[in-house]
Design an enzyme around this catalytic site. Structure first.
Site, short mmCIF file in Angstrom:
data_model
loop_
_atom_site.label_atom_id
_atom_site.label_comp_id
_atom_site.label_asym_id
_atom_site.label_seq_id
_atom_site.Cartn_x
_atom_site.Cartn_y
_atom_site.Cartn_z
N LYS A 12 0.84 -1.20 0.00
CA LYS A 12 0.00 0.00 0.00
C LYS A 12 0.88 1.25 0.00
O LYS A 12 2.02 1.24 0.44
CB LYS A 12 -0.96 0.03 1.20
N ASP A 138 -2.03 -1.03 10.26
CA ASP A 138 -2.32 -1.09 8.82
C ASP A 138 -3.03 -2.38 8.41
O ASP A 138 -3.49 -2.51 7.27
CB ASP A 138 -1.02 -0.97 8.01
#
Length: 292
Positions: A12, A138
């Site tokens: 990401k 995350d």
């Protein structure tokens, strides 16, 4: 009976990252827009009946710990404990492509992939988001992927309009790794205010699907602490719409709206053997449904 499953775990980037508050427990509330890209680790899990619970983890990158401190191992152990899974031998093999300590959520995406795979293998109804946030901030985003607004410590996810299609070049200095813990400690020593106006502006451009203005409003608070100009300058003269550090760094990405420009930039940047270079595209939601 042996059961085996393999999936790709994508990296990401943060198109926006701001810190809004330091909490008493040492964590931080954030405003972020996260985006999955097609740079993947590949993870295979094999589960078979066994006298007791045993988890083995292997990885093709010798820098990666394969012990109980690995987030993928932690995810597997936590999943089994919560579900009271005992009589299983679980082998986890990671082919590592996402660079380490780069701000690309490599450990978190591996942990999320392990949770998704074990949930399929054992067919449970576990709330993976609730479990994931106990592994890493995350992990909840990595469970769903795509484009999302992340608040709280990263676990409060909201739907965000998709990132317009583009081409993303990621650069990483071969000799630089940055600890997330270290970066947040440096932030705590600083006196940087929140960029709430900037967050509102970029959200408006997402709604309009204006790629150029989205790129013009990208922001990362850690760039005020970890000055990434040396890497960002490598995008000069290639026509990138925007450049930004991802997470707590040191990875830098540049956004291109033209495939030929992106390919040319990639080919030229690859000549420099002091950096790793990846040419990516955004990935739409790939995991489990977004947890609202």
């Amino acid at each position: 009976m042996e059961r085996k499953i393999t999936i790709h775990a994508p990296a990401k980037i943060n198109l926006f990252l701001d810190i809004t508050e330091r909490l008493e427990n040492g964590f931080h509330n954030i405003n972020s827009i996260m985006q999955t890209v097609d740079l993947y680790d590949t993870i295979t899990i094999t589960a078979a009946d066994n006298d007791g619970l045993k988890i083995n983890l292997t990885c093709d990158n010798e820098k990666i710990s394969c012990g109980k401190d690995n987030l993928a191992y932690i995810a597997a152990e936590m999943f089994c404990n919560v579900n009271k899974i005992t009589g299983q031998l679980i082998n986890i093999d990671i082919i590592k492509r996402i660079p380490l300590s780069a701000g690309l959520a490599g450990g978190s995406t591996d942990a999320a992939a392990v949770l998704i795979m074990l949930n399929k293998i054992f067919d449970t109804n576990l709330d993976l988001f609730r479990l994931g946030v106990n592994i890493g901030a995350d992990v909840p985003f990595c469970l769903t992927g795509g484009t999302a607004i992340a608040k709280g410590i990263g676990e409060k996810l909201k739907i965000c309009p998709a990132f317009p299609h583009c081409y993303i070049i990621i650069l990483i200095d071969n000799n630089q790794e940055i600890s997330t813990k270290w970066a947040y400690e440096r932030y705590d020593e600083s006196n940087i205010g929140s960029n709430l106006i900037g967050f509102d502006k970029i959200l408006k451009e997402f709604k309009k699907q204006n790629l150029q203005k989205i790129c013009g409003n990208m922001y990362n608070v850690f760039e005020k602490i970890i000055i990434p100009d040396k890497l960002k300058d490598k995008f000069d003269n290639f026509g990138a719409l925007g450049r930004l550090m991802s997470g707590s760094g040191p990875a830098i990405f540049g956004i291109f709206d033209d495939k030929e420009k992106a390919q040319y930039a990639y080919d030229q940047l690859k000549i420099d053997d002091t950096i790793k270079v990846f040419l990516c595209e955004p990935v739409s939601r790939h995991g489990i449904p977004l947890h609202i």
